[in-house]
Scaffold this motif. Structure first.
Motif, PDB file in Angstrom:
ATOM      1  N   MET A   1       0.838  -1.190   0.000  1.00  0.00           N
ATOM      2  CA  MET A   1       0.000   0.000   0.000  1.00  0.00           C
ATOM      3  C   MET A   1       0.883   1.253   0.000  1.00  0.00           C
ATOM      4  O   MET A   1       1.804   1.372   0.804  1.00  0.00           O
ATOM      5  CB  MET A   1      -0.924  -0.007   1.224  1.00  0.00           C
ATOM      6  N   VAL A   2       0.564   2.200  -0.905  1.00  0.00           N
ATOM      7  CA  VAL A   2       1.378   3.409  -1.022  1.00  0.00           C
ATOM      8  C   VAL A   2       0.908   4.487  -0.049  1.00  0.00           C
ATOM      9  O   VAL A   2       1.718   5.139   0.621  1.00  0.00           O
ATOM     10  CB  VAL A   2       1.347   3.931  -2.468  1.00  0.00           C
ATOM     11  N   GLU A  29      -1.789   2.425  -8.864  1.00  0.00           N
ATOM     12  CA  GLU A  29      -3.151   2.906  -9.050  1.00  0.00           C
ATOM     13  C   GLU A  29      -3.157   4.387  -9.421  1.00  0.00           C
ATOM     14  O   GLU A  29      -2.280   5.150  -9.031  1.00  0.00           O
ATOM     15  CB  GLU A  29      -3.935   2.704  -7.746  1.00  0.00           C
ATOM     16  N   VAL A  30      -4.179   4.795 -10.198  1.00  0.00           N
ATOM     17  CA  VAL A  30      -4.473   6.211 -10.398  1.00  0.00           C
ATOM     18  C   VAL A  30      -5.708   6.516  -9.561  1.00  0.00           C
ATOM     19  O   VAL A  30      -6.791   5.987  -9.814  1.00  0.00           O
ATOM     20  CB  VAL A  30      -4.733   6.560 -11.870  1.00  0.00           C
ATOM     21  N   PHE A  31      -5.520   7.358  -8.543  1.00  0.00           N
ATOM     22  CA  PHE A  31      -6.590   7.675  -7.601  1.00  0.00           C
ATOM     23  C   PHE A  31      -6.882   9.155  -7.706  1.00  0.00           C
ATOM     24  O   PHE A  31      -5.970   9.980  -7.635  1.00  0.00           O
ATOM     25  CB  PHE A  31      -6.166   7.325  -6.174  1.00  0.00           C
ATOM     26  N   ALA A 171       1.221   6.069 -15.601  1.00  0.00           N
ATOM     27  CA  ALA A 171       0.553   5.004 -14.866  1.00  0.00           C
ATOM     28  C   ALA A 171       0.852   3.643 -15.485  1.00  0.00           C
ATOM     29  O   ALA A 171       1.081   2.658 -14.777  1.00  0.00           O
ATOM     30  CB  ALA A 171      -0.955   5.252 -14.828  1.00  0.00           C
ATOM     31  N   ASP A 172       0.866   3.583 -16.813  1.00  0.00           N
ATOM     32  CA  ASP A 172       1.161   2.322 -17.495  1.00  0.00           C
ATOM     33  C   ASP A 172       2.580   1.846 -17.192  1.00  0.00           C
ATOM     34  O   ASP A 172       2.859   0.643 -17.209  1.00  0.00           O
ATOM     35  CB  ASP A 172       0.991   2.481 -19.012  1.00  0.00           C
ATOM     36  N   SER A 173       3.483   2.795 -16.901  1.00  0.00           N
ATOM     37  CA  SER A 173       4.870   2.432 -16.596  1.00  0.00           C
ATOM     38  C   SER A 173       5.055   2.015 -15.141  1.00  0.00           C
ATOM     39  O   SER A 173       6.161   1.654 -14.736  1.00  0.00           O
ATOM     40  CB  SER A 173       5.807   3.596 -16.918  1.00  0.00           C
ATOM     41  N   GLY A 174       3.974   2.099 -14.342  1.00  0.00           N
ATOM     42  CA  GLY A 174       4.040   1.637 -12.961  1.00  0.00           C
ATOM     43  C   GLY A 174       4.021   2.720 -11.908  1.00  0.00           C
ATOM     44  O   GLY A 174       4.045   2.429 -10.709  1.00  0.00           O
ATOM     45  N   THR A 175       3.987   3.988 -12.321  1.00  0.00           N
ATOM     46  CA  THR A 175       3.948   5.085 -11.353  1.00  0.00           C
ATOM     47  C   THR A 175       2.574   5.149 -10.693  1.00  0.00           C
ATOM     48  O   THR A 175       1.549   5.091 -11.371  1.00  0.00           O
ATOM     49  CB  THR A 175       4.244   6.430 -12.039  1.00  0.00           C
ATOM     50  N   THR A 176       2.557   5.262  -9.381  1.00  0.00           N
ATOM     51  CA  THR A 176       1.306   5.486  -8.657  1.00  0.00           C
ATOM     52  C   THR A 176       0.973   6.973  -8.746  1.00  0.00           C
ATOM     53  O   THR A 176       1.829   7.823  -8.517  1.00  0.00           O
ATOM     54  CB  THR A 176       1.439   5.082  -7.182  1.00  0.00           C
ATOM     55  N   VAL A 177      -0.262   7.293  -9.089  1.00  0.00           N
ATOM     56  CA  VAL A 177      -0.655   8.683  -9.302  1.00  0.00           C
ATOM     57  C   VAL A 177      -1.844   9.026  -8.407  1.00  0.00           C
ATOM     58  O   VAL A 177      -2.860   8.330  -8.400  1.00  0.00           O
ATOM     59  CB  VAL A 177      -1.033   8.954 -10.769  1.00  0.00           C
ATOM     60  N   LEU A 178      -1.685  10.100  -7.644  1.00  0.00           N
ATOM     61  CA  LEU A 178      -2.792  10.685  -6.895  1.00  0.00           C
ATOM     62  C   LEU A 178      -3.015  12.079  -7.448  1.00  0.00           C
ATOM     63  O   LEU A 178      -2.098  12.909  -7.456  1.00  0.00           O
ATOM     64  CB  LEU A 178      -2.458  10.761  -5.405  1.00  0.00           C
ATOM     65  N   LEU A 179      -4.224  12.346  -7.936  1.00  0.00           N
ATOM     66  CA  LEU A 179      -4.509  13.668  -8.483  1.00  0.00           C
ATOM     67  C   LEU A 179      -5.795  14.212  -7.900  1.00  0.00           C
ATOM     68  O   LEU A 179      -6.685  13.459  -7.500  1.00  0.00           O
ATOM     69  CB  LEU A 179      -4.565  13.641 -10.007  1.00  0.00           C
ATOM     70  N   THR A 180      -5.866  15.535  -7.814  1.00  0.00           N
ATOM     71  CA  THR A 180      -7.110  16.193  -7.447  1.00  0.00           C
ATOM     72  C   THR A 180      -7.643  16.901  -8.679  1.00  0.00           C
ATOM     73  O   THR A 180      -6.885  17.355  -9.529  1.00  0.00           O
ATOM     74  CB  THR A 180      -6.913  17.223  -6.319  1.00  0.00           C
ATOM     75  N   THR A 181      -8.962  16.995  -8.764  1.00  0.00           N
ATOM     76  CA  THR A 181      -9.564  17.662  -9.920  1.00  0.00           C
ATOM     77  C   THR A 181     -11.001  18.027  -9.603  1.00  0.00           C
ATOM     78  O   THR A 181     -11.645  17.399  -8.743  1.00  0.00           O
ATOM     79  CB  THR A 181      -9.515  16.759 -11.170  1.00  0.00           C
ATOM     80  N   GLU A 189     -11.917   9.598 -17.027  1.00  0.00           N
ATOM     81  CA  GLU A 189     -10.957   9.185 -18.042  1.00  0.00           C
ATOM     82  C   GLU A 189      -9.734   8.513 -17.429  1.00  0.00           C
ATOM     83  O   GLU A 189      -9.220   7.527 -17.956  1.00  0.00           O
ATOM     84  CB  GLU A 189     -10.526  10.410 -18.848  1.00  0.00           C
ATOM     85  N   LEU A 190      -9.249   9.029 -16.298  1.00  0.00           N
ATOM     86  CA  LEU A 190      -7.937   8.633 -15.794  1.00  0.00           C
ATOM     87  C   LEU A 190      -7.959   7.662 -14.623  1.00  0.00           C
ATOM     88  O   LEU A 190      -7.059   6.826 -14.494  1.00  0.00           O
ATOM     89  CB  LEU A 190      -7.151   9.879 -15.359  1.00  0.00           C
ATOM     90  N   ALA A 191      -8.944   7.791 -13.739  1.00  0.00           N
ATOM     91  CA  ALA A 191      -8.831   7.164 -12.420  1.00  0.00           C
ATOM     92  C   ALA A 191      -9.328   5.725 -12.382  1.00  0.00           C
ATOM     93  O   ALA A 191     -10.368   5.395 -12.954  1.00  0.00           O
ATOM     94  CB  ALA A 191      -9.581   7.992 -11.393  1.00  0.00           C
TER      95      ALA A 191
END
Length: 306
Positions: A1-2, A29-31, A171-181, A189-191
């Motif tokens: 868990m990140v 994950e993209v959250f 994200a496809d390369s394995g980076t975990t992404v947390l974004l606000t919008t 589209e992304l999450a």
């Protein structure tokens, strides 16, 4: 868990910014945290990165936020104003110099699509290019966790979609992404999963599809009428149940039911500018759960103009 956040709370005087927020983000994950301005998104980002104090329990990579090695994180704040005299290359190179082991600057510029504009001063870049340059500064350390606070605010639709593609590639390369919008289309589209914030409370958590199925309601026909009261009366007298909509008159309707609605309006002499049929979206979920609307970056609309 990140990321793990349990019962996170933050007050500014009498103002409650966060009121017991709990969620987690898994590796890869993209959250997305979504909600309008003032919902608590930026305060939560600051708590997760250790730049503001908060009650409750927060772990990032299993440690307290202030104890996480900085090279493991990439952070793009909502307000980020680099020196405008710097070129895109100089800006990325400056941030690369902050780390003992940084990525090749040209490789980062290629990743963010600025190879041809590398020697253009920041002040002369387009809005989308500026935001991509800013994202580039967060990638120089090859972060395991990328945190983006409102990454596409203030840029044109083309620039926004360019950034979407970049985030998807990361994200496809394995980076975990947390974004606000506050752009619901962006979250859809992304999450992989989204958390909906309202007045410091997490009111919903799940994948976009799950939340829309659970709370989005029916597909609807939206009537853009000059006299909305007349349109409402005509449809209610014909037996239609009106749906809550923050912008126009709306009734539940499948595509094949559109002609009957049109006939009802025509027989009542109701004039309208257009009819828009659309499926439920995250915007409808948010409105159903909170009773308020969120500014959206776009909607899934099919026009049925008469």
């Amino acid at each position: 868990m990140v990321i793990r956040a349990d019962d996170v709370r933050r007050r500014y005087g009498q103002t409650v910014a966060l009121d017991g927020v709990s969620f987690s983000v898994e590796e890869g994950e993209v959250f997305a945290l979504i909600g309008p301005n003032g919902a608590g998104k930026t305060t939560l980002i600051r708590a997760l990165t250790g730049t503001t104090n908060a009650d409750g329990h927060i772990e990032v990579f299993g440690s307290q936020p202030t104890e996480v090695a900085r090279h493991r994180l990439g952070l793009l704040p909502q307000e980020f104003s680099p020196a405008e005299r710097l070129t895109a290359r100089e800006l990325v190179a400056y941030h690369a110099g902050l780390y003992d082991h940084a990525r090749d600057v040209d490789a980062v510029l290629e990743d963010v699509g600025l190879t041809e504009s590398a020697d253009t001063r920041y002040t002369n870049l387009s809005g989308g290019q500026k935001r991509r340059a800013c994202v580039g500064t967060t990638l120089v350390n090859d972060p395991e966790l990328l945190i983006l606070d409102e990454p596409t605010t203030g840029i044109d639709p083309t620039g926004r979609r360019d950034l979407w593609r970049l985030i998807e590639e990361l994200a496809d390369s394995g980076t975990t992404v947390l974004l606000t919008t506050h752009y619901m289309e962006e979250a859809e589209e992304l999450a992989n999963r989204v958390g909906m914030l309202s007045d410091g409370n997490l009111v919903a958590l799940g994948s976009p599809g799950e939340l829309i199925e659970r709370h989005g309601g029916d597909s609807r026909l939206v009537v853009e009428a000059d006299d909305e009261a007349a349109a409402t009366r005509a449809l209610e007298m014909a037996g239609y149940h009106l749906l809550p909509d923050q912008r126009h008159v709306a009734v539940p309707a499948a595509p094949e039911e559109i002609p009957a609605v049109v006939e009802t309006l025509d027989e009542a002499g109701v004039e309208y500018d257009g009819l828009l049929w659309r499926q439920p979206s995250l915007d409808d979920v948010y409105a159903a759960l909170t009773g308020t609307d969120v500014t959206v970056g776009g909607e899934h609309l099919t026009e049925a103009r008469q």
